[in-house]
Scaffold this motif. Structure first.
Motif, PDB file in Angstrom:
ATOM      1  N   TYR A  98      -9.799  -7.078  -2.285  1.00  0.00           N
ATOM      2  CA  TYR A  98      -9.544  -7.652  -1.146  1.00  0.00           C
ATOM      3  C   TYR A  98     -11.170  -7.894  -0.383  1.00  0.00           C
ATOM      4  O   TYR A  98     -12.086  -7.248  -0.890  1.00  0.00           O
ATOM      5  CB  TYR A  98      -8.852  -7.111  -0.232  1.00  0.00           C
ATOM      6  N   ASP A 101      -8.292  -2.217  -3.498  1.00  0.00           N
ATOM      7  CA  ASP A 101      -9.061  -2.260  -2.351  1.00  0.00           C
ATOM      8  C   ASP A 101     -10.175  -3.245  -2.728  1.00  0.00           C
ATOM      9  O   ASP A 101     -10.711  -4.016  -1.682  1.00  0.00           O
ATOM     10  CB  ASP A 101      -9.369  -1.206  -1.673  1.00  0.00           C
ATOM     11  N   SER A 137     -11.798  -9.467   7.763  1.00  0.00           N
ATOM     12  CA  SER A 137     -10.497  -9.723   7.869  1.00  0.00           C
ATOM     13  C   SER A 137     -10.236  -9.584   9.467  1.00  0.00           C
ATOM     14  O   SER A 137     -10.993  -9.161  10.169  1.00  0.00           O
ATOM     15  CB  SER A 137      -9.521  -8.534   7.463  1.00  0.00           C
ATOM     16  N   ARG A 144      -4.644  -8.581   5.412  1.00  0.00           N
ATOM     17  CA  ARG A 144      -5.544  -8.235   4.057  1.00  0.00           C
ATOM     18  C   ARG A 144      -5.660  -9.590   3.258  1.00  0.00           C
ATOM     19  O   ARG A 144      -4.687 -10.198   2.926  1.00  0.00           O
ATOM     20  CB  ARG A 144      -4.985  -7.255   3.009  1.00  0.00           C
ATOM     21  N   LEU A 162     -12.909  -5.016   5.347  1.00  0.00           N
ATOM     22  CA  LEU A 162     -12.092  -4.996   6.513  1.00  0.00           C
ATOM     23  C   LEU A 162     -12.873  -5.765   7.709  1.00  0.00           C
ATOM     24  O   LEU A 162     -12.264  -6.470   8.184  1.00  0.00           O
ATOM     25  CB  LEU A 162     -12.011  -3.464   6.988  1.00  0.00           C
ATOM     26  N   THR A 198       0.742  -1.194  -0.126  1.00  0.00           N
ATOM     27  CA  THR A 198       0.123  -0.148  -0.110  1.00  0.00           C
ATOM     28  C   THR A 198       0.888   1.147   0.081  1.00  0.00           C
ATOM     29  O   THR A 198       0.462   2.421  -0.484  1.00  0.00           O
ATOM     30  CB  THR A 198      -0.903  -0.066   1.367  1.00  0.00           C
TER      31      THR A 198
END
Length: 450
Positions: free
Chosen positions: A177, A174, A183, A188, A180, A161
């Motif tokens: 993936y 983003d 995760s 990630r 958040l 990143t």
């Protein structure tokens, strides 16, 4: 122009063409590039020949779906080992990177970004700069539009990143993936369901059986998720602690030379298609002729190769025992009523572990079972051809696996034993290896031994 002058002119043109061709008016054939068979890296040549296929008569149960028959197969190349995690990751990463580049190019196109500013525009379609296209690529772009746009594979992708060139790049990455909230531990994780490999192929058998079909009607398109299903390590064994294998087996370099598992029959097919495209891309760049496609072996090819030239043997090393004269096990399986460690391995072993058979093929018995290009039918040996026999019914989703695995008893390690799994299933004990048809002077095992 009258008819006599036309005939005379035609005769003169034919005569001149004949004089300038260098063939002295003889039938010499079209001169093409000289072909030299080239053994693919990591493969061995299996000479064609005849063998006794199936179970012996004293195996009353096994002979029901694998009766003895004489079969003949043509020469082919075969992977010396099962496809490894490292090799399959090459496929996964190639598909992943292509999709990332495509999404970046789409974003650059949407925002009107072009190369030269050090931002996402560096990943723009190459037709954003017409000078990057050759004459044929320009023709395809003008004729077929966006369907033929060419992505830029020369610019480096950034995964850290801290290296992202701008916010648009970050937005694209983003989106690939998991969110958040899905995760944990600050990791990630790729949304693997977004990474799919698309390919097309011609169903030759369908075309041959129904000659009324148009070419477009036998062109099939497939789309397959490429990441292996690592949860197979958990699902396959209830009430068993296998989380370390789930977490590390495919990803960690410690297992790079171990056979890939958690791959369905459809994913194995997709890998073969990608490997063919990848190899022929190189051939084309060097001005060489294309190679034959990579594919899964037929049942007959697999058994013939597993036998290694030994007629009537139970195992690739002969048999009938699973130990050598020093008391060491010859393969990775479940011996002694479930003592997994007795053969010095609890799960899989390196793809080149143990001694190879006489065709220099490793682990044709044990380690992982292997997908073949055949549908399971208990009666298929009765009606299949005796030359290059192969039965693969697209409507039959039960696909044959051969060779036995680290979790199987010795019976399934026998070269004639048959088993099956469903085409869309992924198991922690099933992998695969590929073959490629041999082109060149015919090589047969029978001729070599006479």
């Amino acid at each position: 122009m009258n008819i006599k002058r036309f005939i005379l002119l035609t005769a003169v043109l034919v005569l001149v063409a004949s004089c300038n061709s260098g063939d002295r008016g003889q039938l010499v054939g079209v001169k093409g590039k000289k072909w030299h068979p080239e053994k693919p890296y990591g493969m061995t040549l299996v000479p064609g020949g005849a063998f006794i296929m199936g179970k012996s008569d004293d195996d009353i149960a096994g002979v029901q779906d694998a009766p003895t028959k004489t079969a003949t197969v043509r020469a082919f190349y075969m992977d010396e080992t099962e496809i490894t995690n490292s090799e399959y990751r090459q496929f996964v990463f190639a598909v992943r990177d292509s999709i990332l580049r495509l999404n970046l190019a789409e974003m650059a196109d949407l925002e009107g970004k072009t190369p030269g500013n050090g931002d996402i525009g560096e990943f723009a379609y190459l037709d954003a700069n017409p000078e990057e296209l050759n004459a044929y690529e320009s023709y395809m772009q003008n004729t077929y539009g966006n369907e033929q746009r060419k992505i830029n594979r020369d610019v480096e992708l950034y995964f850290d990143t801290d290296d992202y060139p701008d916010e648009l790049y970050a937005e694209v990455m983003d989106g690939m993936y998991l969110p958040l909230e899905e995760s944990y531990n600050g990791q990630r994780t790729w949304d693997v369901k977004q990474f799919k490999f698309q390919y097309t192929y011609m169903d030759i058998e369908k075309a041959a059986k129904d000659r009324s079909l148009k070419r477009s009607e036998v062109i099939q398109q497939e789309e397959v998720e490429v990441y292996p299903d690592t949860t197979a390590w958990i699902r396959d064994f209830a009430y068993s602690y296998n989380e370390p294998m789930h977490n590390d087996y495919f990803w960690h370099d410690a297992y790079g030379n171990y056979p890939v598992v958690g791959v369905s029959w459809k994913q194995a097919q997709a890998f073969c298609q990608w490997r063919t495209i990848h190899h022929n891309g190189y051939q084309k760049s060097k001005g060489k002729q294309p190679v034959n496609k990579y594919r899964l072996p037929s049942e007959a090819e697999w058994e013939y190769a597993a036998r290694g030239g030994l007629q009537g043997a139970s195992y690739p090393w002969g048999g009938p025992y699973t130990k050598n004269d020093r008391g060491c096990f010859m393969a990775n399986f479940k011996p002694l009523r479930g003592d997994y460690a007795a053969d010095q391995a609890l799960y899989t072993v390196e793809a080149d572990a143990y001694d190879p058979n006489d065709f220099n093929l490793y682990n044709m018995a044990g380690n992982v079972s292997e997908w073949v290009h055949g549908s399971y039918d208990p009666g298929s040996y009765e009606y299949s051809s005796t030359i290059n026999p192969n039965v693969n019914d697209p409507s039959n989703t039960r696909k044959v696996v051969r060779g036995g695995s680290w979790k199987d008893v010795a019976y399934y390690l026998q070269v004639s034993s048959r088993d099956y799994e469903y085409a869309d299933s992924a198991r922690s004990y099933i992998g695969f290896r590929t073959v490629q048809d041999y082109m060149g002077t015919e090589v047969t095992k029978n001729a070599a031994t006479n």
